[in-house]
Design a protein around this motif. Structure first.
Motif, PDB file in Angstrom:
ATOM      1  N   MET A   1       0.848  -1.175   0.000  1.00 33.82           N
ATOM      2  CA  MET A   1       0.000   0.000   0.000  1.00 33.82           C
ATOM      3  C   MET A   1       0.897   1.243   0.000  1.00 33.82           C
ATOM      4  SD  MET A   1      -2.807   1.336   2.788  1.00 33.82           S
ATOM      5  CE  MET A   1      -3.803  -0.111   2.715  1.00 33.82           C
ATOM      6  N   ASP A   2       0.650   2.127  -0.907  1.00 31.89           N
ATOM      7  CA  ASP A   2       1.413   3.357  -1.014  1.00 31.89           C
ATOM      8  C   ASP A   2       0.923   4.359   0.036  1.00 31.89           C
ATOM      9  OD1 ASP A   2       1.855   5.856  -3.605  1.00 31.89           O
ATOM     10  OD2 ASP A   2       3.205   5.201  -2.014  1.00 31.89           O
ATOM     11  N   LEU A   3       1.845   5.054   0.655  1.00 34.36           N
ATOM     12  CA  LEU A   3       1.498   5.976   1.740  1.00 34.36           C
ATOM     13  C   LEU A   3       0.624   7.136   1.254  1.00 34.36           C
ATOM     14  CD1 LEU A   3       1.839   6.619   4.713  1.00 34.36           C
ATOM     15  CD2 LEU A   3       3.884   7.904   4.136  1.00 34.36           C
ATOM     16  N   LEU A   4       0.892   7.648   0.050  1.00 33.63           N
ATOM     17  CA  LEU A   4       0.116   8.788  -0.440  1.00 33.63           C
ATOM     18  C   LEU A   4      -1.309   8.427  -0.838  1.00 33.63           C
ATOM     19  CD1 LEU A   4       2.778  10.670  -2.575  1.00 33.63           C
ATOM     20  CD2 LEU A   4       1.964  11.215  -0.289  1.00 33.63           C
ATOM     21  N   THR A   5      -1.522   7.202  -1.267  1.00 29.63           N
ATOM     22  CA  THR A   5      -2.870   6.802  -1.677  1.00 29.63           C
ATOM     23  C   THR A   5      -3.617   6.037  -0.595  1.00 29.63           C
ATOM     24  OG1 THR A   5      -1.994   4.805  -2.699  1.00 29.63           O
ATOM     25  CG2 THR A   5      -2.250   6.741  -4.110  1.00 29.63           C
ATOM     26  N   ALA A   6      -3.028   5.877   0.564  1.00 29.50           N
ATOM     27  CA  ALA A   6      -3.704   5.179   1.663  1.00 29.50           C
ATOM     28  C   ALA A   6      -4.941   5.969   2.080  1.00 29.50           C
ATOM     29  CB  ALA A   6      -2.760   5.032   2.841  1.00 29.50           C
ATOM     30  N   TYR A   7      -5.959   5.269   2.465  1.00 26.75           N
ATOM     31  CA  TYR A   7      -7.226   5.873   2.900  1.00 26.75           C
ATOM     32  C   TYR A   7      -7.783   6.817   1.834  1.00 26.75           C
ATOM     33  CZ  TYR A   7      -5.340   4.150   7.278  1.00 26.75           C
ATOM     34  OH  TYR A   7      -4.791   3.360   8.255  1.00 26.75           O
ATOM     35  N   ASN A   8      -7.744   6.378   0.579  1.00 28.45           N
ATOM     36  CA  ASN A   8      -8.253   7.148  -0.558  1.00 28.45           C
ATOM     37  C   ASN A   8      -7.572   8.513  -0.684  1.00 28.45           C
ATOM     38  OD1 ASN A   8     -10.048   5.156  -1.396  1.00 28.45           O
ATOM     39  ND2 ASN A   8     -11.597   5.869   0.073  1.00 28.45           N
ATOM     40  N   GLY A   9      -6.312   8.592  -0.338  1.00 26.51           N
ATOM     41  CA  GLY A   9      -5.542   9.826  -0.493  1.00 26.51           C
ATOM     42  C   GLY A   9      -5.811  10.865   0.576  1.00 26.51           C
ATOM     43  N   ALA A  10      -6.302  10.443   1.727  1.00 31.63           N
ATOM     44  CA  ALA A  10      -6.634  11.395   2.786  1.00 31.63           C
ATOM     45  C   ALA A  10      -5.400  12.163   3.254  1.00 31.63           C
ATOM     46  CB  ALA A  10      -7.286  10.681   3.960  1.00 31.63           C
ATOM     47  N   LEU A  11      -4.282  11.480   3.402  1.00 36.22           N
ATOM     48  CA  LEU A  11      -3.065  12.170   3.837  1.00 36.22           C
ATOM     49  C   LEU A  11      -2.626  13.199   2.807  1.00 36.22           C
ATOM     50  CD1 LEU A  11      -1.012   9.183   5.286  1.00 36.22           C
ATOM     51  CD2 LEU A  11      -2.246  10.956   6.541  1.00 36.22           C
ATOM     52  N   LEU A  12      -2.761  12.875   1.543  1.00 33.51           N
ATOM     53  CA  LEU A  12      -2.407  13.809   0.484  1.00 33.51           C
ATOM     54  C   LEU A  12      -3.330  15.018   0.489  1.00 33.51           C
ATOM     55  CD1 LEU A  12      -0.599  14.365  -1.952  1.00 33.51           C
ATOM     56  CD2 LEU A  12      -2.249  13.118  -3.342  1.00 33.51           C
ATOM     57  N   ARG A  13      -4.625  14.796   0.654  1.00 31.80           N
ATOM     58  CA  ARG A  13      -5.578  15.907   0.689  1.00 31.80           C
ATOM     59  C   ARG A  13      -5.350  16.807   1.896  1.00 31.80           C
ATOM     60  NH1 ARG A  13     -10.801  12.944   0.537  1.00 31.80           N
ATOM     61  NH2 ARG A  13      -9.695  11.076  -0.024  1.00 31.80           N
ATOM     62  N   ILE A  14      -5.091  16.221   3.043  1.00 31.08           N
ATOM     63  CA  ILE A  14      -4.828  17.022   4.241  1.00 31.08           C
ATOM     64  C   ILE A  14      -3.545  17.827   4.068  1.00 31.08           C
ATOM     65  CG2 ILE A  14      -4.205  16.877   6.691  1.00 31.08           C
ATOM     66  CD1 ILE A  14      -6.135  14.476   6.862  1.00 31.08           C
ATOM     67  N   GLY A  15      -2.526  17.199   3.501  1.00 27.80           N
ATOM     68  CA  GLY A  15      -1.273  17.898   3.253  1.00 27.80           C
ATOM     69  C   GLY A  15      -1.434  19.065   2.298  1.00 27.80           C
ATOM     70  N   LEU A  16      -2.183  18.871   1.228  1.00 25.80           N
ATOM     71  CA  LEU A  16      -2.418  19.962   0.275  1.00 25.80           C
ATOM     72  C   LEU A  16      -3.245  21.078   0.901  1.00 25.80           C
ATOM     73  CD1 LEU A  16      -3.071  17.996  -3.017  1.00 25.80           C
ATOM     74  CD2 LEU A  16      -1.097  19.426  -2.463  1.00 25.80           C
ATOM     75  N   TYR A  17      -4.225  20.702   1.706  1.00 22.74           N
ATOM     76  CA  TYR A  17      -5.039  21.701   2.392  1.00 22.74           C
ATOM     77  C   TYR A  17      -4.173  22.581   3.282  1.00 22.74           C
ATOM     78  CZ  TYR A  17      -8.594  23.647   5.493  1.00 22.74           C
ATOM     79  OH  TYR A  17      -9.374  24.499   6.211  1.00 22.74           O
ATOM     80  N   LEU A  18      -3.308  21.949   4.083  1.00 25.35           N
ATOM     81  CA  LEU A  18      -2.430  22.713   4.959  1.00 25.35           C
ATOM     82  C   LEU A  18      -1.432  23.541   4.156  1.00 25.35           C
ATOM     83  CD1 LEU A  18      -1.720  20.194   7.847  1.00 25.35           C
ATOM     84  CD2 LEU A  18      -3.053  22.293   7.958  1.00 25.35           C
ATOM     85  N   LEU A  19      -0.939  22.997   3.066  1.00 28.91           N
ATOM     86  CA  LEU A  19       0.034  23.702   2.232  1.00 28.91           C
ATOM     87  C   LEU A  19      -0.563  24.960   1.613  1.00 28.91           C
ATOM     88  CD1 LEU A  19       2.920  23.508   1.004  1.00 28.91           C
ATOM     89  CD2 LEU A  19       1.846  22.378  -0.942  1.00 28.91           C
TER      90      LEU A  19
END
Length: 71
Positions: A1-19
């Motif tokens: 499982m890729d870290l960026l796409t885990a949980y339907n990309g939730a970590l990526l979306r949160i990171g972009l939101y904060l950025l």
């Protein structure tokens, strides 16, 4: 499982939101606090900026309440 796409990309979306919203809201709050002569503008900018849009709404509602009580 890729870290960026885990949980339907939730970590990526949160990171972009904060950025995107942390620096934008933080800078606005920092400048407004500094112009009004309030205490610790850096801390206020960082804290309200962390919460993004919710932080901006909370800051503006508190600021409006402070303006009404000053009159």
């Amino acid at each position: 499982m890729d870290l960026l796409t885990a949980y339907n990309g939730a970590l990526l979306r949160i990171g972009l939101y904060l950025l995107i919203f942390w620096p934008t809201v933080g800078y606005y709050v920092y400048q407004d606090t500094k112009n009004r002569g309030r205490s610790s503008p850096h801390l206020r900018g960082a804290v309200y900026g962390f919460f993004g849009i919710l932080g901006l709404v909370a800051y503006i509602s508190r600021r409006t309440g402070d303006d009404a009580s000053d009159s």
